[in-house]
Design a protein around this motif. Structure first.
Motif, short mmCIF file in Angstrom:
data_model
loop_
_atom_site.label_atom_id
_atom_site.label_comp_id
_atom_site.label_asym_id
_atom_site.label_seq_id
_atom_site.Cartn_x
_atom_site.Cartn_y
_atom_site.Cartn_z
N PHE A 1 15.08 16.75 11.18
CA PHE A 1 14.57 17.62 10.11
C PHE A 1 13.05 17.67 10.20
O PHE A 1 12.39 16.63 10.25
N ASN A 2 12.49 18.87 10.23
CA ASN A 2 11.05 19.02 10.37
C ASN A 2 10.39 19.84 9.26
O ASN A 2 9.16 19.95 9.23
N ASN A 3 11.19 20.40 8.35
CA ASN A 3 10.65 21.31 7.34
C ASN A 3 10.20 20.53 6.10
O ASN A 3 10.73 20.69 5.00
N PHE A 4 9.20 19.69 6.30
CA PHE A 4 8.73 18.87 5.17
C PHE A 4 7.23 18.63 5.26
O PHE A 4 6.61 18.77 6.31
N LEU A 5 6.67 18.27 4.10
CA LEU A 5 5.27 17.86 3.99
C LEU A 5 5.22 16.41 3.53
O LEU A 5 6.22 15.85 3.05
N VAL A 6 4.02 15.87 3.61
CA VAL A 6 3.76 14.53 3.09
C VAL A 6 2.55 14.62 2.16
O VAL A 6 1.65 15.43 2.38
N SER A 7 2.54 13.79 1.14
CA SER A 7 1.33 13.64 0.31
C SER A 7 1.08 12.16 0.08
O SER A 7 2.02 11.36 0.00
N MET A 8 -0.19 11.80 -0.01
CA MET A 8 -0.60 10.43 -0.31
C MET A 8 -1.71 10.50 -1.34
O MET A 8 -2.79 11.01 -1.05
N LYS A 9 -1.43 10.02 -2.53
CA LYS A 9 -2.38 10.21 -3.63
C LYS A 9 -2.66 8.90 -4.36
O LYS A 9 -1.83 8.00 -4.42
N SER A 10 -3.87 8.87 -4.92
CA SER A 10 -4.30 7.76 -5.75
C SER A 10 -5.31 8.31 -6.75
O SER A 10 -5.88 9.38 -6.53
N SER A 11 -5.55 7.59 -7.82
CA SER A 11 -6.63 7.99 -8.72
C SER A 11 -8.00 7.61 -8.15
O SER A 11 -9.02 8.04 -8.67
N SER A 12 -7.99 6.83 -7.07
CA SER A 12 -9.22 6.49 -6.35
C SER A 12 -9.50 7.55 -5.29
O SER A 12 -8.68 7.79 -4.40
N VAL A 13 -10.65 8.19 -5.40
CA VAL A 13 -11.02 9.22 -4.42
C VAL A 13 -11.11 8.63 -3.02
O VAL A 13 -10.55 9.17 -2.06
N LYS A 14 -11.80 7.51 -2.89
CA LYS A 14 -12.01 6.89 -1.57
C LYS A 14 -10.67 6.52 -0.93
O LYS A 14 -10.43 6.76 0.25
N PHE A 15 -9.79 5.91 -1.71
CA PHE A 15 -8.48 5.50 -1.22
C PHE A 15 -7.70 6.71 -0.72
O PHE A 15 -7.14 6.70 0.39
N THR A 16 -7.67 7.76 -1.52
CA THR A 16 -6.91 8.96 -1.15
C THR A 16 -7.45 9.60 0.12
O THR A 16 -6.69 9.96 1.03
N VAL A 17 -8.75 9.75 0.20
CA VAL A 17 -9.36 10.39 1.37
C VAL A 17 -9.07 9.58 2.63
O VAL A 17 -8.68 10.13 3.67
N GLU A 18 -9.23 8.27 2.56
CA GLU A 18 -9.01 7.43 3.74
C GLU A 18 -7.56 7.44 4.18
O GLU A 18 -7.26 7.46 5.39
#
Length: 341
Positions: A155-172
């Motif tokens: 299966f290839n029809n998917f996205l991923v998200s990685m989130k945090s309330s910390s900007v630095k954590f999320t960006v890295e």
């Protein structure tokens, strides 16, 4: 960074597609009229996909029936068990967001298999609030592990998200993931809070990623109205593309060099604008003096630059006349209304 292309309903995401703006409904999921009304406002504001929480068993079909007429891809947000996710896919949602941090592996894979049968999309949402991780690399590694397992399942029809309330954590975390996978990424900073702090954190984090070329869909998450989230998302997208999405005002701070009262002029100009004016994809400059003003104004569609002769009117890079300070706002309004955009 070019990700692989996927399909969410009628939209392509990733590849060469434009960055897609997603919004999430905040109305009570049991209030069909409120959901539809809010959804219509979000689409009008520029949302290209609408997500709604599907709390549990038996809710998906009812919610879908309330909002299916919105005419944009619909996303179900499902947690804890596979039941809501499977029902949402059966009901007709174009994409389901599942959370491997609070669902069993078997439940996630059941949603993967159902999405494949329904030709729907999935988003694997990894948040520090539900995943036991201690570093951005650990969160990204968890996402990469799931990314690999699902692709190996075919299966290839998917996205991923990685989130945090910390900007630095999320960006890295997103940078780490993007360096190892071409899976499309949904980006955003979660739980940013209200008002100015929330907007600054969202702009900083999302802006960093977009300028790195990372991100295929985005949602701005604020403790504000959902329409305000979409409006901010459009501004962020325009910054990343360099193209105005609606009326954009460029103005200087108005220091002691100014030849016109910039602050007063900007406020008066804004007070005259109607909703139809904001929808024009124009960049308008209001600059106080001749130091940087002429150059900034010439880079815009229409501009005013303060000078010894008053306000110089500049259109498409050419000076076309001068205006008295008190008339600048009205003249600018008349000029933008002449533009058919």
């Amino acid at each position: 960074m070019i990700s692989r292309e996927i399909k969410i309903g009628s939209l392509t995401v990733g590849g060469e597609s434009e960055l897609r703006i997603q919004a999430m409904l905040k109305s009570d999921s049991s209030d069909g009229r409120a959901l539809l009304s809010e959804g219509c406002s979000l689409v009008e504001a520029g949302a290209q996909m609408i997500r709604c929480a599907v709390p549990g068993k038996g809710d998906a079909r009812k919610i879908f029936s309330h909002i299916e007429e919105l005419g944009v891809p619909l996303i179900a947000d499902c947690h804890f068990t596979k039941t809501a996710a499977l029902e949402a896919l059966e009901a007709g949602f174009d994409k389901v967001r599942v959370n491997p941090g609070n669902m069993s592996a078997d439940s996630v894979m059941a949603a993967v298999d159902k999405a494949a049968v329904k030709s729907a999309a999935l988003r694997l949402g990894f948040n520090t609030g539900s995943c036991s991780v201690s570093s951005p690399e650990e969160l990204a590694s968890l996402a990469l592990e799931w990314d690999r397992k699902i692709q190996e399942r075919g299966f290839n029809n998917f996205l991923v998200s990685m989130k945090s309330s910390s900007v630095k954590f999320t960006v890295e975390a997103n940078r780490f993931f993007a360096s190892y996978s071409d899976t499309p990424l949904h980006i955003g900073i979660t739980a940013t809070g209200p008002g100015m702090p929330g907007k600054v954190k969202s702009a900083a984090g999302i802006g960093c990623l977009l300028l790195d070329g990372i991100g295929d869909t985005l949602r701005v998450s604020l403790t504000e109205s959902s329409v305000e989230e979409v409006e901010m998302a459009r501004i962020l997208r325009s910054i990343s593309t360099g193209k105005p999405e609606n009326l954009e005002i460029i103005s200087c701070p108005g220091c002691t060099r100014r030849r016109i009262d910039v602050d007063k002029t900007v406020r008066k100009f804004q007070s005259l604008l109607k909703e139809k004016d904001f929808k024009k994809n124009l960049r308008v400059a209001i600059m106080g003096c001749e130091v940087n003003g002429p150059g900034e104004a010439k880079e815009c569609d229409i501009g005013i630059c303060g000078s010894r002769r008053g306000g110089l009117l500049i259109k498409k890079g050419e000076i076309t006349g001068s205006i008295k300070d008190k008339d600048i706002a009205k003249v600018l309004l008349g000029e933008i209304r002449k533009e058919e955009i």
